[in-house]
Scaffold this active site. Sequence first.
Site, PDB file in Angstrom:
ATOM      1  CG  ASN A 128      -2.341   0.544   0.793  1.00 48.86           C
ATOM      2  OD1 ASN A 128      -2.418   1.580   0.155  1.00 48.86           O
ATOM      3  ND2 ASN A 128      -3.392  -0.150   1.180  1.00 48.86           N
ATOM      4  NE  ARG A 129      -1.890   4.921  -3.704  1.00 49.73           N
ATOM      5  CZ  ARG A 129      -2.630   3.865  -4.085  1.00 49.73           C
ATOM      6  NH1 ARG A 129      -3.185   3.066  -3.190  1.00 49.73           N
ATOM      7  NH2 ARG A 129      -2.812   3.624  -5.365  1.00 49.73           N
ATOM      8  CG  HIS A 166       1.764  -2.246  -3.839  1.00 51.69           C
ATOM      9  ND1 HIS A 166       1.043  -2.297  -2.662  1.00 51.69           N
ATOM     10  CD2 HIS A 166       0.824  -2.282  -4.837  1.00 51.69           C
ATOM     11  CE1 HIS A 166      -0.252  -2.374  -2.933  1.00 51.69           C
ATOM     12  NE2 HIS A 166      -0.423  -2.350  -4.240  1.00 51.69           N
ATOM     13  CG  HIS A 199      -1.704  -6.964  -5.016  1.00 52.89           C
ATOM     14  ND1 HIS A 199      -2.585  -6.835  -6.055  1.00 52.89           N
ATOM     15  CD2 HIS A 199      -1.614  -5.744  -4.446  1.00 52.89           C
ATOM     16  CE1 HIS A 199      -2.996  -5.575  -6.120  1.00 52.89           C
ATOM     17  NE2 HIS A 199      -2.423  -4.891  -5.139  1.00 52.89           N
ATOM     18  CE1 TYR A 257      -3.887  -7.555  -9.107  1.00 60.75           C
ATOM     19  CE2 TYR A 257      -5.904  -6.507  -9.870  1.00 60.75           C
ATOM     20  CZ  TYR A 257      -4.577  -6.430  -9.507  1.00 60.75           C
ATOM     21  OH  TYR A 257      -3.933  -5.222  -9.546  1.00 60.75           O
ATOM     22  CG  ASP A 274      -7.817   1.328  -4.308  1.00 61.75           C
ATOM     23  OD1 ASP A 274      -7.375   0.519  -3.481  1.00 61.75           O
ATOM     24  OD2 ASP A 274      -7.132   1.863  -5.211  1.00 61.75           O
ATOM     25  CD  GLN A 276      -6.584  -0.553   0.159  1.00 64.32           C
ATOM     26  OE1 GLN A 276      -6.340  -0.239   1.325  1.00 64.32           O
ATOM     27  NE2 GLN A 276      -6.890   0.351  -0.753  1.00 64.32           N
ATOM     28  CD  GLU A 305      -4.352  -5.179  -1.942  1.00 65.37           C
ATOM     29  OE1 GLU A 305      -3.390  -4.538  -1.502  1.00 65.37           O
ATOM     30  OE2 GLU A 305      -5.117  -4.726  -2.813  1.00 65.37           O
TER      31      GLU A 305
HETATM   32  C1  GAL Z   1      -3.872  -1.960  -4.870  1.00 68.19           C
HETATM   33  C2  GAL Z   1      -4.052  -0.496  -4.572  1.00 68.19           C
HETATM   34  C3  GAL Z   1      -4.586   0.173  -5.824  1.00 68.19           C
HETATM   35  C4  GAL Z   1      -3.670  -0.072  -7.009  1.00 68.19           C
HETATM   36  C5  GAL Z   1      -3.416  -1.567  -7.149  1.00 68.19           C
HETATM   37  C6  GAL Z   1      -2.383  -1.900  -8.194  1.00 68.19           C
HETATM   38  O1  GAL Z   1      -3.361  -2.609  -3.748  1.00 68.19           O
HETATM   39  O2  GAL Z   1      -4.934  -0.329  -3.487  1.00 68.19           O
HETATM   40  O3  GAL Z   1      -4.721   1.576  -5.609  1.00 68.19           O
HETATM   41  O4  GAL Z   1      -2.473   0.604  -6.837  1.00 68.19           O
HETATM   42  O5  GAL Z   1      -2.945  -2.104  -5.932  1.00 68.19           O
HETATM   43  O6  GAL Z   1      -2.784  -1.495  -9.456  1.00 68.19           O
END
Ligand code: GAL
Length: 383
Positions: free
Chosen positions: A101-102, A127, A203, A205, A273, A313, A340
Amino acid sequence: MIRPTLAVLLLFAVQSITVGDEPTSEDFGKTKAGQSVELYTLQSGKGLIAKVMTRGATLVQLHVPDKNGKSDDVILGWDDVAGYESEDNQYFGCTTGRVCNRIAKGQFTLDGKDYTLAINNEPNHLHGGVERSLDKVVWKATGYTRDGGHGVRFNYTSPDGEEGYPGNLNVSVNYYVPKDSNTLTISYFAKTDAATPVNLTNHAYFNLAGAGSETVLDHVLRINAATYTPVDDTLIPTGKIESVSDTVLDFTTPKRIGARIKKLDDAATIGYDHNFVLNPQDDKSKFYNLAASLSHKESGRTLRIMTKEPAIQFYSGNFLKRQTGKGGKTYAHRSAICLETQHFPDSVNQADFPNTILKPDEEYKTSTSLQFGIMQPPAAKSE
Ligand code: GAL
């Protein structure tokens, strides 16, 4: 003597797939820099097959049966290392860190010293960095069996200063599939020789209809969270913790993902998000807390996520851009979601958030379990 009918024998054959003694491994090709990448296969006796590779300790495939016993790969990814190294890779299936995350403006101060990290998501750090974040390096792997289940333990030592983070950090990520259920448990361990922030997640999907299906908006989601951390325009938490009630973030009871998502089209997040703060575990003796549950009616597949982390997240695949993935399938906008489990974003700059600083005398230890199942038909009403 009672003789088993053919139907019973067939059912038994479907339900108890023979599992080999050891997880198998194969060559998955080479990185651009010429490093060999291995792919490990973990298999449960109930049909789940997970494939994980040494680049980024990444979950590459995850096959689970649907209500008719038909297996599909339910996560996005690629068939080769080149796909994972391409611009199209938006952290598919990887171990994310050192800090997922940020981090606001890529800056933090620890023990009086200022640290500057790469800005790879203007104006923030995302990340774990650019070239040597944990998703991009090749890890060492050891396959093993435990109680008849399959596991692989990945290990990587990130040197002091790598991607700007302090301390030599020794990290392990352990993927384990037990014999008797369609569960994948991912456990994380880390030790450091200098104080440093650590926040690890996976991460993946997910699309329970099978990766490459056109949408995930028909899935039903429940998140065990009464509150979330609101963010500013750059997706950095404001520091407040607010209630989800009367907002589109209320997933305390199961909701279709697509039901309210349009209301977020013009938000800074461009969809879901958000970091949800998990409700505290009622029963403190329990190892895991429920984070989220997801279901897809047509396939009948369900997923329950249990975790030791304080937050999750929920990202609704808003930046997926019709890239071509495994088997030539297209990954459309909002055709998969990430769930996440983690500590809160930007914790290193937020004194009131749960701590993410690991000190040399401590061990980082956390775990998340993905439990797959099949939707149960509603119970027949008794007279
Ligand atoms: C997620 C994040 C999103 C985006 C994504 C990657 O974890 O919350 O904002 O950055 O990863 O594309």
